[in-house]
Design an enzyme around this catalytic site. Structure first.
Site, PDB file in Angstrom:
ATOM      1  N   ASP A 161       0.900  -1.426  -0.141  1.00  0.00           N
ATOM      2  CA  ASP A 161       0.051   0.272   0.004  1.00  0.00           C
ATOM      3  C   ASP A 161       0.578   1.097   0.078  1.00  0.00           C
ATOM      4  OD1 ASP A 161      -2.442   1.433   1.191  1.00  0.00           O
ATOM      5  OD2 ASP A 161      -0.996   2.221   1.384  1.00  0.00           O
ATOM      6  N   TYR A 188       2.973  10.168  -0.340  1.00  0.00           N
ATOM      7  CA  TYR A 188       3.950  10.124   0.206  1.00  0.00           C
ATOM      8  C   TYR A 188       5.769   9.718  -0.708  1.00  0.00           C
ATOM      9  CZ  TYR A 188       0.500   6.786   2.690  1.00  0.00           C
ATOM     10  OH  TYR A 188      -0.551   6.741   2.905  1.00  0.00           O
ATOM     11  N   LYS A 230      -2.743   6.162  -3.977  1.00  0.00           N
ATOM     12  CA  LYS A 230      -3.990   6.656  -4.497  1.00  0.00           C
ATOM     13  C   LYS A 230      -3.820   8.352  -4.919  1.00  0.00           C
ATOM     14  CE  LYS A 230      -3.418   4.263   0.573  1.00  0.00           C
ATOM     15  NZ  LYS A 230      -1.720   4.106   0.553  1.00  0.00           N
ATOM     16  N   HIS A 233      -7.694   9.903  -1.429  1.00  0.00           N
ATOM     17  CA  HIS A 233      -6.584   9.522  -0.424  1.00  0.00           C
ATOM     18  C   HIS A 233      -7.605  10.142   0.622  1.00  0.00           C
ATOM     19  CE1 HIS A 233      -1.917   9.187   1.109  1.00  0.00           C
ATOM     20  NE2 HIS A 233      -3.993   8.832   1.799  1.00  0.00           N
ATOM     21  N   LYS A 239       3.269  -0.740   8.958  1.00  0.00           N
ATOM     22  CA  LYS A 239       4.147   0.353   8.638  1.00  0.00           C
ATOM     23  C   LYS A 239       5.303  -0.167   9.329  1.00  0.00           C
ATOM     24  CE  LYS A 239       5.913   3.645   9.754  1.00  0.00           C
ATOM     25  NZ  LYS A 239       7.022   4.022   9.824  1.00  0.00           N
ATOM     26  N   VAL A 283      10.018  -0.537   9.137  1.00  0.00           N
ATOM     27  CA  VAL A 283      11.127  -0.498   7.730  1.00  0.00           C
ATOM     28  C   VAL A 283      12.257  -1.502   9.522  1.00  0.00           C
ATOM     29  CG1 VAL A 283      10.927   1.201   7.467  1.00  0.00           C
ATOM     30  CG2 VAL A 283      12.069   1.333   9.340  1.00  0.00           C
ATOM     31  N   ASN A 341       4.725  -9.678  11.889  1.00  0.00           N
ATOM     32  CA  ASN A 341       3.707  -8.789  11.953  1.00  0.00           C
ATOM     33  C   ASN A 341       2.570  -9.303  11.102  1.00  0.00           C
ATOM     34  OD1 ASN A 341       3.976  -6.534  13.134  1.00  0.00           O
ATOM     35  ND2 ASN A 341       4.375  -4.564  11.742  1.00  0.00           N
TER      36      ASN A 341
END
Length: 274
Positions: free
Chosen positions: A41, A46, A71, A104, A226, A228, A236
């Site tokens: 996504d 972004y 979006k 969005h 989200k 990193v 997750n």
């Protein structure tokens, strides 16, 4: 998988890249794909669509096995500008199509979200995207689309986590066969300190984050956490080794306290300039 109202299937577990720096996006998405994520996504706002597309192309995974959501940003609302923005999104992604394209934000101050929706409808009619939907749309925005649009959104992506569940909105979406995607599904980490979640996690030998994500799956939400951090990205996704009892689901649902973390869709009007 969840089947959308047009028959397209979307992986319920997705990987979000909100606030992932552009230079780090390709590596993060490649790692997510290696772990097993098949739904990514992103959004024009972004500024990391290019990294997502690069990771998809580099993965070697057949395109039809992947699901890419992106979006339309506020600054490109309108019919003609919406059509142009989608072309530019595909150029940044380096892909022939997106699987899901969303408005969005409704950005009601500009009063152009109906025109923008008509652009998305045209893109869908032209078979250039597999499904279209909205994000941050409240009941009044959905009602207007129902009156003035032709296609029912496939998804509404909204802030949704244990302390902010938007129950009236999610119920309306279910009544209209609009799937719900939960962004900030962990309450940006703030919900994870609750002792209820700690106790359930301890009983199952998992993390509080895994408990919350399993709760979302149980309630039928698509989730797009989200991270990193490699260990968190993997954790997750690893939600199949346990399940929650009805009592545990109810105790998590009872954590609702109106704790909105993001912007108010009735007033948010930033153009999201790249």
């Amino acid at each position: 998988m969840i089947t959308l109202n047009n028959g397209v299937q979307i992986p319920q577990r997705g990987f979000g890249v909100f606030q992932v720096p552009p230079d780090d996006t390709q590596a993060a998405v490649e790692q997510a794909l290696e772990i097993g994520y098949r739904h990514i996504d992103t959004a024009a706002a972004y500024n990391n669509e290019a990294g997502v597309g690069a990771a998809v192309r580099a993965s070697g995974i057949p395109r039809e096995e992947l699901f890419v959501t992106t979006k339309l940003r506020n600054g490109e609302h309108g019919y003609e500008s919406g059509l142009t923005a989608y072309d530019e999104t595909l150029q940044r992604l380096g892909l022939d199509y997106a699987d899901l394209y969303l408005l969005h934000w409704p950005n009601p101050a500009a009063d152009r979200y109906v025109d923008s929706w008509r652009a998305l409808e045209q893109i869908y009619i032209d078979e250039r995207v597999r499904a279209i939907g909205v994000s941050n749309f409240l009941p009044e925005h959905l009602d207007r689309l129902a009156k003035e649009g032709e296609i029912v959104p496939a998804i509404n992506q909204i802030e949704l986590h244990p302390t902010y569940q938007q129950r009236e909105l999610t119920e309306l979406c279910r009544e209209r066969s609009i799937a719900v995607t939960a962004y900030s599904p962990l309450g940006q980490g703030g919900d994870l300190d609750d002792p209820v979640l700690a106790s359930i996690a301890s009983d199952h030998g998992v993390t509080p984050a895994q408990v919350v994500l399993r709760w979302h799956l149980h309630r039928g939400h698509v989730v797009i956490p989200k991270s990193v951090n490699p260990e968190r990205i993997r954790a997750n996704f690893d939600l199949d080794g346990f399940d929650l009892s009805d009592d545990e689901v109810a105790s998590i649902t009872a954590l609702e306290n109106g704790n909105r973390l993001g912007n108010d869709p009735r007033t948010f009007a930033i153009s999201q300039i790249r």
